[in-house]
Design a protein around this motif. Structure first.
Motif, PDB file in Angstrom:
ATOM      1  N   MET A 553      22.876  62.624  62.293  1.00  0.00           N
ATOM      2  CA  MET A 553      22.604  61.446  63.136  1.00  0.00           C
ATOM      3  C   MET A 553      22.119  60.443  62.696  1.00  0.00           C
ATOM      4  N   THR A 554      22.400  59.280  62.947  1.00  0.00           N
ATOM      5  CA  THR A 554      21.589  58.000  62.207  1.00  0.00           C
ATOM      6  C   THR A 554      20.106  58.036  62.603  1.00  0.00           C
ATOM      7  N   SER A 555      19.565  58.795  63.503  1.00  0.00           N
ATOM      8  CA  SER A 555      18.133  58.770  63.684  1.00  0.00           C
ATOM      9  C   SER A 555      17.648  59.910  62.741  1.00  0.00           C
ATOM     10  N   GLY A 556      18.546  60.540  61.829  1.00  0.00           N
ATOM     11  CA  GLY A 556      17.777  61.537  60.913  1.00  0.00           C
ATOM     12  C   GLY A 556      17.852  63.248  61.353  1.00  0.00           C
ATOM     13  N   THR A 557      18.392  63.228  62.950  1.00  0.00           N
ATOM     14  CA  THR A 557      18.481  64.473  63.233  1.00  0.00           C
ATOM     15  C   THR A 557      19.773  65.168  63.088  1.00  0.00           C
ATOM     16  N   ARG A 558      20.055  66.332  62.859  1.00  0.00           N
ATOM     17  CA  ARG A 558      20.955  67.139  62.701  1.00  0.00           C
ATOM     18  C   ARG A 558      21.550  67.694  63.819  1.00  0.00           C
ATOM     19  N   ALA A 559      22.887  67.836  63.959  1.00  0.00           N
ATOM     20  CA  ALA A 559      23.489  68.215  65.199  1.00  0.00           C
ATOM     21  C   ALA A 559      24.597  69.160  64.983  1.00  0.00           C
ATOM     22  N   ASP A 560      24.793  70.343  65.715  1.00  0.00           N
ATOM     23  CA  ASP A 560      25.961  71.414  65.561  1.00  0.00           C
ATOM     24  C   ASP A 560      26.764  71.120  66.719  1.00  0.00           C
ATOM     25  N   LEU A 561      28.004  71.455  66.659  1.00  0.00           N
ATOM     26  CA  LEU A 561      29.009  71.623  67.652  1.00  0.00           C
ATOM     27  C   LEU A 561      29.435  72.823  67.776  1.00  0.00           C
ATOM     28  N   PRO A 562      29.805  72.994  69.159  1.00  0.00           N
ATOM     29  CA  PRO A 562      30.289  74.511  69.284  1.00  0.00           C
ATOM     30  C   PRO A 562      31.291  74.991  68.658  1.00  0.00           C
ATOM     31  N   LEU A 563      31.645  76.026  68.312  1.00  0.00           N
ATOM     32  CA  LEU A 563      32.654  76.572  67.388  1.00  0.00           C
ATOM     33  C   LEU A 563      33.975  76.149  68.026  1.00  0.00           C
ATOM     34  N   ASN A 564      34.318  76.193  69.362  1.00  0.00           N
ATOM     35  CA  ASN A 564      35.656  75.959  69.733  1.00  0.00           C
ATOM     36  C   ASN A 564      35.657  74.410  70.240  1.00  0.00           C
ATOM     37  N   SER A 565      34.887  73.513  70.014  1.00  0.00           N
ATOM     38  CA  SER A 565      34.642  72.205  70.224  1.00  0.00           C
ATOM     39  C   SER A 565      35.986  71.517  69.499  1.00  0.00           C
ATOM     40  N   PRO A 566      36.811  70.758  70.381  1.00  0.00           N
ATOM     41  CA  PRO A 566      37.644  69.783  69.786  1.00  0.00           C
ATOM     42  C   PRO A 566      37.462  68.812  68.966  1.00  0.00           C
ATOM     43  N   LEU A 567      36.061  68.543  68.777  1.00  0.00           N
ATOM     44  CA  LEU A 567      35.584  67.608  67.793  1.00  0.00           C
ATOM     45  C   LEU A 567      35.325  67.705  66.645  1.00  0.00           C
ATOM     46  N   ARG A 568      35.298  69.144  66.494  1.00  0.00           N
ATOM     47  CA  ARG A 568      34.774  69.937  65.279  1.00  0.00           C
ATOM     48  C   ARG A 568      35.845  69.248  64.114  1.00  0.00           C
ATOM     49  N   GLY A 569      35.232  68.892  62.899  1.00  0.00           N
ATOM     50  CA  GLY A 569      36.018  68.418  61.741  1.00  0.00           C
ATOM     51  C   GLY A 569      36.239  66.879  61.828  1.00  0.00           C
ATOM     52  N   CYS A 570      35.621  66.512  62.984  1.00  0.00           N
ATOM     53  CA  CYS A 570      35.812  64.635  62.974  1.00  0.00           C
ATOM     54  C   CYS A 570      34.903  64.037  62.162  1.00  0.00           C
ATOM     55  N   PRO A 571      35.272  62.939  61.161  1.00  0.00           N
ATOM     56  CA  PRO A 571      34.483  62.447  60.302  1.00  0.00           C
ATOM     57  C   PRO A 571      33.126  61.911  60.858  1.00  0.00           C
ATOM     58  N   TRP A 572      33.434  61.294  62.088  1.00  0.00           N
ATOM     59  CA  TRP A 572      32.136  60.682  62.832  1.00  0.00           C
ATOM     60  C   TRP A 572      32.448  61.101  64.133  1.00  0.00           C
TER      61      TRP A 572
END
Length: 849
Positions: A553-572
């Motif tokens: 994130m722009t705040s400096g915090t890292r975030a994880d998506l669930p394995l089955n999320s349709p958002l996985r792999g989106c560049p942003w």
């Protein structure tokens, strides 16, 4: 027709004379009345003159929740023999049922705040009752502070009543200018307490997680209560997920309806619980059922002992609910539900010994919650730091600073923290300022997305914000109806806020309003684009780029998506909702939207910067020109000619990280540092302190100009540390010349040899010398009054003895050493009386010559 039989049965009637006297005399009062006494449903009509005579007044009753506001209004109307909308009405977000004859209006505290901000005088309102003030919701505390301010400055005739079953009566009395405390007798129906702890230990709650064993135990206690007692069962659980899981464990009950009541339940479901059922019922509820409403037929309460409270991780910019042990006050409120209509029982799912360790009252929201909305309310009220507000607890300085930073980023406050015209507009939208900014800057195109974020979508909608909006559009569940109502309310509120007569209406060009509006034009027909735009505008510090296996994130915090999320792999992505699981360093995305880099740049324009970065990294100075969106690097180019001051700072960082060993420390330089440490320890000023910390503090005095000429690690390794360290000697006082006297490099021993002194330990320097060279010396040598620790060596240079008292060694220890070593080194002298012998560094053969 007024239902006098029901009115006469309300115990609070006995406290009405004292309440009238308190209001007539002081204008304020604190009413403490246990559950079921009628404080919520009898006191307001009496104050309005609808019951028992008295002057006609208009009374506003503020409740912390929508379900409580609707229930209280309907109960009061029923007591008067009317329908809601007559002399009693209510207003909650998205719903208003009042009429021309309305004298008692029940509102949520959020609605009350909106009215106070629009018109501080509250025209035509004669009295305000703040109900359930013990819950210490932020809106309730803020409303109380504003109302006291109004009474003190504008309307001294305005009557104020703080009412609750369990509260800090003395604190509220002080807050309202010494208001009298009026206490009502409790309900006569006794409530038996049954302690029902788990048979085996369960794990305490962590974050949002509750041990499944605890929920299984609660379900078993509900079954036990159904078997042992008559009447309906009201079971308190911390959240929607726990309600669903316990309901699943009770699905096989015969002849019993299992109902679920929480803030996300449709209004029709919430209201149906307040009507007696034809069959026996188990009502699974969150804390919404603690106050201000009676669930008919309930004779038993099962209390899980858990509750949810907000928490903010300011370092990561994340807000979330966390599961905590419910307070003693909440426990009393919950237990009181069982004795509303008849004798009852409360089953407490914890051990009796734990009761005394529970907090007395819930944590005030002002201490633990996100204060952005509160800070905007205070700024619009004219008190940006809230220092002049009558609050039971002052807002934490760190939380207020974070809130002001967030408000400044959306253009809601100026540099002094005062509300701007844009801030006033945002305050009128009835939204969190972040969501208000997104609604405003998309000119209403984002209303559907904002409504979904403000109404907390069901988990089954998934973590893709755009897909969740499509699911809400399709309808088919109770949530979608509330969502559509909120969409309509937002569009209406936006129109009112942007009316020319509303100060500051419309987006702020300085805050990217124009650009966002322009982007909105391209995105009108794309829910994906709008979802990303809203999330990014509301939470620019949570715009994140894929970086390895996680998002940064722009705040400096890292975030994880669930394995089955349709958002996985989106560049942003733009993260709208996230939490940080206990024990995890990364945030967990719960709701987000795909965005592209252009949109990320647009939404986070205030975080966009290009600057020269010179820092110590990977063991050397790295100089580059970096374009950043907060913590996210967008573009990097090498920097050939970096600013010397930045290079110097990077070199100092390198020295701090890796230590002064980066410099060239010859044996003489290291020895000089040790000698200075010895003299400093035993003589103090003016001799310098030479620890790493002290040397860093005086780096300008001893490491210049060498450091000024250095550009990289290799340059540091060429700096002669000894020559640089010499600059710290007390030359000005003339003491520097005494260094060889106080801490000489070498001392002369009886044999005539000059032996180096080891100052590694400044407490006790060491003199390592061959034993034969010390013959004849009766007293151990000393420096600056400190005896040296003498390491007496064998002819081969190995330690034979260690002493700080030579006379004692010659007398007691030498005999044993002589016996051991004389045969091994026969060519060296081993006299019987070493104290009288001639010192030597030679063998016997040399001596004979």
């Amino acid at each position: 027709m007024i239902r006098y039989d029901a009115l006469d049965a309300l115990p609070v009637r006995g406290a009405l004379p004292a309440l009238h006297e308190a209001l007539d005399t002081h204008g304020t009062a604190v009413l403490v009345a246990p559950p079921g006494t009628g404080k919520t449903t009898l006191v307001p009509p009496v104050l309005a003159g609808l019951l028992g005579g008295g002057p006609a007044r208009r009374v506003v009753v503020a409740e912390p929740r929508r379900i409580a506001a609707r229930a209280a209004a309907r109960r009061m109307a029923w007591l008067l023999g009317e329908k809601v909308g007559g002399r009693v009405g209510y207003t909650v977000r998205g719903e208003r049922i009042v009429g021309r004859q309305t004298r008692v209006e029940v509102v949520t505290t959020g609605v009350l705040l909106q009215r106070l901000q629009r018109d501080q005088e509250l025209p035509e309102v004669d009295a305000v009752v703040l109900d359930e003030c013990h819950e210490r919701h932020l809106d309730a505390d803020t409303s109380a502070a504003f109302l006291w301010d109004v009474r003190e400055t504008l309307r001294p005739e305005l009557r104020l009543v703080a009412a609750s079953a369990t509260t800090d009566a003395e604190g509220w009395s002080r807050l309202l200018g010494g208001a009298p405390v009026v206490e009502a007798d409790g309900v006569s129906h006794p409530v038996e307490v049954v302690w029902a702890p788990p048979a085996r230990p369960v794990r305490p709650p962590h974050g949002m997680r509750v041990d499944p064993a605890q929920l299984a135990h609660v379900a078993s206690v509900v079954r036990r209560a159904l078997a042992e007692r008559s009447g309906d069962v009201l079971c308190f659980l911390p959240g929607v997920g726990e309600i669903a899981r316990v309901a699943g464990r009770l699905g096989d009950l015969d002849g019993v309806d299992v109902l679920q009541v929480h803030g996300r339940a449709p209004a029709a479901v919430q209201d149906a619980v307040l009507v007696p059922g034809e069959r026996r019922r188990v009502v699974l509820a969150t804390s919404v059922a603690e106050s201000s409403l009676t669930v008919p037929g309930v004779r038993v309460v099962v209390d899980s002992g858990l509750a949810r409270e907000p928490r903010v991780d300011h370092a990561r910019g994340l807000s979330a609910l966390t599961t905590v042990r419910a307070s003693q006050a909440a426990g009393r409120q919950r237990a009181g539900r069982a004795g509303r209509e008849a004798p009852g029982a409360v089953y407490r799912c914890w051990d009796r010994a734990e009761e005394a360790r529970l907090p007395r009252f819930p944590a005030p929201e002002i201490k633990v919650a996100d204060l952005t909305a509160f800070a905007l309310q205070a700024a619009c009220w004219g008190d940006p730091d809230a220092s002049g507000l009558a609050l039971l607890d002052p807002p934490p300085a760190g939380a207020m600073a974070a809130a002001r930073a967030a408000l400044s980023a959306v253009g809601a406050v100026d540099a002094q923290g005062r509300a701007t015209g844009r801030g006033l507009t945002l305050s009128r939208l009835g939204l969190h300022p972040r969501l208000g900014r997104a609604l405003l800057d998309t000119s209403g195109a984002g209303a559907e997305v904002v409504a979904l974020l403000s109404e907390e979508a069901p988990r089954e909608y998934g973590d893709d914000l755009a897909a969740a909006v499509r699911e809400a559009r399709r309808g088919g569940d109770g949530y979608s109806g509330r969502w559509r109502s909120e969409v309509r309310r937002l569009r209406s509120a936006l129109g009112e806020a942007q009316h020319p007569s509303a100060p500051g209406g419309g987006p702020s060009p300085a805050d990217g309003g124009r650009e966002a509006g322009g982007a909105r034009g391209e995105a009108d027909n794309s829910v994906d684009r709008v979802a990303g735009l809203v999330a990014a505008l509301a939470f620019p510090e949570r715009v994140a780029r894929l970086d390895g296996g996680s998002y940064l994130m722009t705040s400096g915090t890292r975030a994880d998506l669930p394995l089955n999320s349709p958002l996985r792999g989106c560049p942003w992505i733009a993260v709208a909702v996230a939490d940080r699981p206990v024990g995890k360093g990364h945030a967990r995305v719960q709701l987000g939207a795909a965005v592209d880099e252009d949109l990320a740049r647009l939404a986070g324009a205030a975080l966009l910067e290009e600057r020269e970065e010179v820092r110590w990294a990977d063991g050397d100075v790295v100089a580059r020109r970096v374009e950043r969106l907060g913590a996210v690097e967008l573009a990097v180019r090498p920097l050939a000619a970096a600013e010397p001051a930045l290079v110097r700072r990077a070199l100092l960082d390198g020295l701090r990280q890796e230590g002064l060993t980066l410099l060239r420390w010859s044996a003489d330089a290291a020895a000089l540092r040790q000698r200075l440490a010895f003299v400093r320890l035993h003589h103090g000023q003016p001799w310098p302190e030479v620890s790493d910390e002290a040397l860093f503090a005086r780096v300008d005095e001893w490491l210049e100009p060498e450091l000024g000429r250095a550009r990289r690690r290799a340059d540091l390794t060429r700096i002669d540390a000894g020559a640089a360290l010499g600059r710290l000697l007390p030359w000005a006082s003339g003491e520097a010349g005494r260094l060889d006297e106080l801490a000489p490099e070498r001392v002369t021993v009886p044999s005539g040899s000059r032996i180096r002194v080891d100052y590694t330990d400044p407490e006790r320097p060491v003199l390592a010398v061959k034993l034969q060279e010390m013959f004849g010396l009766q007293e151990s040598p000393s420096l600056a009054g400190v005896p040296l620790l003498v390491h007496l060596l064998s002819p081969a240079g190995r330690p034979a003895a260690v002493t700080a008292d030579l006379a004692s060694f010659w007398r007691d220890g030498y005999t044993g050493v002589r016996a051991e070593l004389r045969g091994r080194y026969p060519k060296h002298p081993w006299p019987e009386d070493p104290a009288a012998a001639e010192p030597t560094r030679h063998t016997n053969a040399r001596l004979r010559r």
